[in-house]
Scaffold this active site. Structure first.
Site, PDB file in Angstrom:
ATOM      1  CE1 TYR A  60      -3.324   2.813   0.167  1.00  0.00           C
ATOM      2  CE2 TYR A  60      -2.107   3.329   2.316  1.00  0.00           C
ATOM      3  CZ  TYR A  60      -3.315   3.198   1.222  1.00  0.00           C
ATOM      4  OH  TYR A  60      -4.291   4.410   1.292  1.00  0.00           O
ATOM      5  CG  ASP A  92       5.768   3.508   0.647  1.00  0.00           C
ATOM      6  OD1 ASP A  92       5.772   4.262   2.072  1.00  0.00           O
ATOM      7  OD2 ASP A  92       4.451   3.650   0.797  1.00  0.00           O
ATOM      8  CE  LYS A 143       1.193   4.896   7.980  1.00  0.00           C
ATOM      9  NZ  LYS A 143      -0.435   4.899   8.272  1.00  0.00           N
TER      10      LYS A 143
HETATM   11  C1  LIG Z   1       3.673   2.198   3.137  1.00  0.00           C
HETATM   12  C2  LIG Z   1       2.119   2.997   3.507  1.00  0.00           C
HETATM   13  N1  LIG Z   1       2.514   3.951   2.398  1.00  0.00           N
HETATM   14  C3  LIG Z   1       1.600   5.225   2.243  1.00  0.00           C
HETATM   15  C4  LIG Z   1       0.438   5.429   3.152  1.00  0.00           C
HETATM   16  C5  LIG Z   1      -0.423   5.970   3.147  1.00  0.00           C
HETATM   17  O1  LIG Z   1      -0.205   7.374   4.181  1.00  0.00           O
HETATM   18  P1  LIG Z   1      -0.518   8.326   4.493  1.00  0.00           P
HETATM   19  O2  LIG Z   1      -2.064   7.713   4.799  1.00  0.00           O
HETATM   20  O3  LIG Z   1      -0.245   8.689   5.653  1.00  0.00           O
HETATM   21  O4  LIG Z   1      -1.652   9.196   3.230  1.00  0.00           O
HETATM   22  C6  LIG Z   1      -0.148   4.110   4.137  1.00  0.00           C
HETATM   23  C7  LIG Z   1      -0.433   4.517   5.229  1.00  0.00           C
HETATM   24  O5  LIG Z   1      -0.967   3.871   5.984  1.00  0.00           O
HETATM   25  C8  LIG Z   1       1.686   3.467   4.333  1.00  0.00           C
HETATM   26  O6  LIG Z   1       1.235   2.569   4.943  1.00  0.00           O
END
Ligand SMILES: Cc1ncc(COP(=O)(O)O)c(C=O)c1O
Length: 492
Positions: free
Chosen positions: A200, A302, A330
């Protein structure tokens, strides 16, 4: 590689780091495979529904005010919540406040917070350094849309930790990965990207592909289907995102061969954390980097979840592989909404020279930068990581002991401040293996912890615990005691 920061413990008590032989030996499972059966044997398969029913009753009895708020909210908030992932079974839990390692619901129940706001609350709640930073900056102005000196300090510290010299800021993980995908396309002049099935990366169009596809949608493992993960994403965009299995280097080579000169790059969670925790096999990440570079394509990590939580320098530091671009969000803001994109001089020169316009009214917002600076320089310190490591060991030992005592087919997998119990006999190496896991055990475990005063992230087998800098041994003891009670119940 900092082996002590990583542990996957199988039901056979084999300790290993990312890329371990244990992880390497787990063969990918087809989606139609029956998984591993019940973690506690055939009797428990029938028993688990009873456990869930009993625990949901206890749960609802403790959440009367939450229920009242949920009913009222259903008229003013779409779905009665502020983000769709707050819709949880049997009902959403409304919170009043947090303090230190604890959070409190509107019914007055106290919880050890291992939810951590989906992995963002590494600082815990009301950390004095974060409070001071926010209070100080709030009095001096919360927004200018002009840079403030804290941004330089934050960029320098992130550069030191992640080995990437040049940074920009954004406001969420979604924005960060969106910018990274744009940047890979801008640099190479190519449209196609590769993403991993089950990863994700937020909710922008290019990455809303094969996030959590159903077994009847995924297609063959050697050629995963490109499955839309949301409505509202045009097919034309989905077609630009090619999908491959985690730990499948050959799959990436095949995609590069099939699409010569067309692939801008690949985005990946270097340690998968939206499918429990799945570790990279030896040489996988380094192999990806080499393969992509050999075809003029780029690699983006990511690290929205792993950054700061897997270790001081995230999964980049743990695995020793530095990508071209890294995305953080985060935990870096100490609980304030902020994201960062870091890159090599070469990659970020395309931002610096205006080739790619990376913009946003709130990018580098002074409040966020103040919180980020405090998080990096005063909260996520070497001493804090040592403390978290001791608590991680305590958590893993307690859970493993209960797994062994009750003969459960389950794994405890942990990396730095993050960890989870995977209710399956074999280590999982990709999304296909994860897909075969019966989610009812994770849900029952979540309920057991909740009713026992520990708030794990909802969404069952997908999510992980987060140990913050403010947790202590008593918090972890409550967590492992609840798990032991659950494990014993599974056997009765
Ligand atoms: C690995 C990863 N990338 C991107 C995101 C997206 O982050 P946001 O919810 O701050 O948009 C998340 C959210 O859980 C994530 O787990």
């Amino acid at each position: 590689m900092a082996e002590q920061a990583v542990q996957t413990t199988s039901s056979g008590s084999t300790d290993s780091g990312p890329g371990s032989e244990a992880a390497a030996s787990a063969a990918p499972r087809s989606p139609s495979a029956p998984g591993t059966g019940s973690p506690a044997g055939p009797r428990a398969t029938a028993h688990i529904d009873e456990i869930i029913a009993t625990q949901e009753q206890i749960f609802c009895a403790r959440q009367q005010e939450s229920r009242r708020l949920a009913e009222r909210a259903s008229r003013a908030l779409a779905g009665g919540v502020t983000s769709s992932w707050q819709i949880t079974r049997p009902q959403p839990v409304w919170l009043s406040h947090g303090r230190g390692s604890k959070i409190f619901d509107v019914d007055g129940n106290e919880y050890v917070d291992l939810h951590g706001g989906y992995g963002a609350a590494l600082a815990g709640h009301g950390h004095p350094a974060i409070v001071e930073a926010i209070r100080g900056q709030a009095a001096l102005g919360t927004h200018f849309a002009q840079p403030t000196p804290a941004a330089i300090r934050v960029a320098e510290e992130l550069g030191r930790r992640f080995g990437l010299p040049v940074w920009r800021f954004a406001n969420s993980g979604t924005e960060a990965t969106m910018d990274a995908v744009h940047l890979m396309r801008a640099i190479t002049g190519r449209d196609l990207i590769i993403k991993v099935e089950g990863c994700y990366h937020g909710h922008h169009d290019s990455v809303q592909v094969s996030v959590c596809p159903e077994a009847d949608e995924v297609g063959p493992a050697h050629k995963p289907a490109q499955v839309a993960s949301s409505t509202g994403i045009p097919r034309a965009i989905i077609d630009l995102t090619l999908v491959v299995g985690f730990n499948d280097l050959e799959g990436v080579a095949r995609l590069l061969d099939e699409n010569p000169g067309q692939i801008a790059g690949m985005i990946i969670e270097p340690i998968m954390m939206n499918a429990g925790i799945i570790l990279p096999e030896p040489g996988y990440l380094a192999g990806l980097k080499e393969l992509l570079h050999s075809r003029g394509a780029l690699l983006t990590f990511d690290e929205v979840k792993t950054g700061l939580t897997a270790g001081p320098g995230g999964a980049t530091g743990v695995t020793g592989v530095t990508p071209d671009i890294v995305c953080l969000a985060k935990a870096i803001g100490g609980g304030v909404s902020v994201a960062a994109v870091g890159g090599t001089e070469e990659a970020m020169s395309h931002v610096a020279d205006g080739g790619y316009e990376m913009v946003g009214t709130f990018n580098g917002n002074p409040l966020a930068m103040a919180a980020c600076r405090a998080m990096l320089c005063e909260v996520a310190t070497p001493a804090a990581y040592e403390r978290i490591e001791a608590l991680r060991r305590q958590a893993v030992a307690g859970i493993q002991e209960a797994i062994d005592r009750n003969g459960l087919a389950a794994q405890v997998v942990s990396v730095g401040a993050k960890g989870c119990v995977v209710f399956t006999a074999e280590p999982v190496r990709d999304f296909r293996g994860f897909l075969g896991i019966d989610d009812s055990y994770s849900h029952a475990h979540w309920l057991y912890q909740h009713n026992g005063g520990v708030f794990l992230p909802p969404w069952g087998k997908i999510e992980q615990w987060l140990i913050s800098v403010q947790h202590d041994e008593d918090d972890i003891a409550r967590f492992t005691a609840n798990f032991a009670a659950f494990a014993a119940d599974l056997r009765t």
